[in-house]
Motif scaffolding. Structure first.
Motif, PDB file in Angstrom:
ATOM      1  N   GLY A   1      30.498 -58.306 110.104  1.00 42.25           N
ATOM      2  CA  GLY A   1      29.819 -58.115 108.830  1.00 42.25           C
ATOM      3  C   GLY A   1      28.398 -57.611 108.993  1.00 42.25           C
TER       4      GLY A   1
ATOM      5  N   PRO B   1      37.733 -64.856 105.918  1.00 38.87           N
ATOM      6  CA  PRO B   1      36.369 -64.479 106.297  1.00 38.87           C
ATOM      7  C   PRO B   1      36.289 -63.346 107.315  1.00 38.87           C
ATOM      8  CG  PRO B   1      36.963 -66.574 107.289  1.00 38.87           C
ATOM      9  CD  PRO B   1      38.083 -66.204 106.346  1.00 38.87           C
ATOM     10  N   ASP B   2      37.410 -62.965 107.897  1.00 42.38           N
ATOM     11  CA  ASP B   2      37.418 -61.856 108.848  1.00 42.38           C
ATOM     12  C   ASP B   2      37.789 -60.524 108.206  1.00 42.38           C
ATOM     13  OD1 ASP B   2      36.673 -63.487 110.995  1.00 42.38           O
ATOM     14  OD2 ASP B   2      38.755 -63.976 111.480  1.00 42.38           O
TER      15      ASP B   2
ATOM     16  N   GLY C   1      34.063 -62.402 112.484  1.00 45.85           N
ATOM     17  CA  GLY C   1      33.827 -61.946 111.118  1.00 45.85           C
ATOM     18  C   GLY C   1      32.363 -61.784 110.773  1.00 45.85           C
ATOM     19  N   ASP C   2      31.523 -62.744 111.163  1.00 48.43           N
ATOM     20  CA  ASP C   2      30.094 -62.648 110.850  1.00 48.43           C
ATOM     21  C   ASP C   2      29.428 -61.510 111.617  1.00 48.43           C
ATOM     22  OD1 ASP C   2      30.241 -64.779 109.075  1.00 48.43           O
ATOM     23  OD2 ASP C   2      29.607 -66.255 110.568  1.00 48.43           O
TER      24      ASP C   2
ATOM     25  N   TRP D   1      37.112 -57.487 105.601  1.00 53.31           N
ATOM     26  CA  TRP D   1      36.031 -56.784 104.902  1.00 53.31           C
ATOM     27  C   TRP D   1      36.575 -55.539 104.220  1.00 53.31           C
ATOM     28  CZ3 TRP D   1      31.061 -58.724 104.994  1.00 53.31           C
ATOM     29  CH2 TRP D   1      30.843 -59.788 105.863  1.00 53.31           C
TER      30      TRP D   1
ATOM     31  N   HIS E   1      32.149 -55.486 100.793  1.00 52.22           N
ATOM     32  CA  HIS E   1      32.750 -56.690 100.206  1.00 52.22           C
ATOM     33  C   HIS E   1      33.398 -57.510 101.311  1.00 52.22           C
ATOM     34  CE1 HIS E   1      32.527 -54.809  96.159  1.00 52.22           C
ATOM     35  NE2 HIS E   1      32.735 -53.710  96.846  1.00 52.22           N
ATOM     36  N   ARG E   2      33.379 -58.840 101.118  1.00 47.66           N
ATOM     37  CA  ARG E   2      34.057 -59.748 102.049  1.00 47.66           C
ATOM     38  C   ARG E   2      35.119 -60.525 101.283  1.00 47.66           C
ATOM     39  NH1 ARG E   2      30.974 -63.828 106.254  1.00 47.66           N
ATOM     40  NH2 ARG E   2      32.628 -63.823 107.827  1.00 47.66           N
ATOM     41  N   SER E   3      36.275 -60.682 101.886  1.00 51.02           N
ATOM     42  CA  SER E   3      37.364 -61.402 101.250  1.00 51.02           C
ATOM     43  C   SER E   3      36.969 -62.848 100.973  1.00 51.02           C
ATOM     44  CB  SER E   3      38.596 -61.387 102.163  1.00 51.02           C
ATOM     45  OG  SER E   3      39.597 -62.251 101.670  1.00 51.02           O
TER      46      SER E   3
END
Length: 98
Positions: free
Chosen positions: A18, A46-47, A14-15, A49, A40-42
């Motif tokens: 992102g 966290p994975d 996820g990071d 977007w 935007h990120r949920s």
């Protein structure tokens, strides 16, 4: 023309995903036809977007996908993204806020 993309990163990426999505924000905003390009990120996953985009026309959006920064991202999709990209296109029917 509004494009909303939901993109799920592979577990644990996820990071990294992102960061790659953030790399698209400024070059996309500099395109002549771009009105809004926001990432935007949920808050619950966290994975997950979301990219929210407004474009002057469908032609501007189509050109966007052919540009080098988008092609470089597309090449990384198989490594970073779980499943298919969920791209949804909308046409605004209300008047823009002033």
């Amino acid at each position: 023309m509004t494009n909303i993309a939901f993109v799920k990163a592979k577990s644990g990426l996820g990071d990294d995903h992102g960061r790659r999505l953030m790399d698209l924000v400024e070059p996309s905003r500099e395109e002549a036809g771009c009105i809004i390009y926001d990432l935007h990120r949920s808050e619950t996953d966290p994975d997950l977007w979301c990219v929210y985009e407004n474009w002057r026309s469908a032609e501007d959006l189509a050109e966007h996908f052919d540009l080098p920064h988008m092609q470089a991202f597309a090449a990384e999709v198989p490594r970073l993204v779980e499943g298919d990209l969920d791209l949804r296109r909308f046409r605004m029917i209300s008047k823009p806020a002033s």
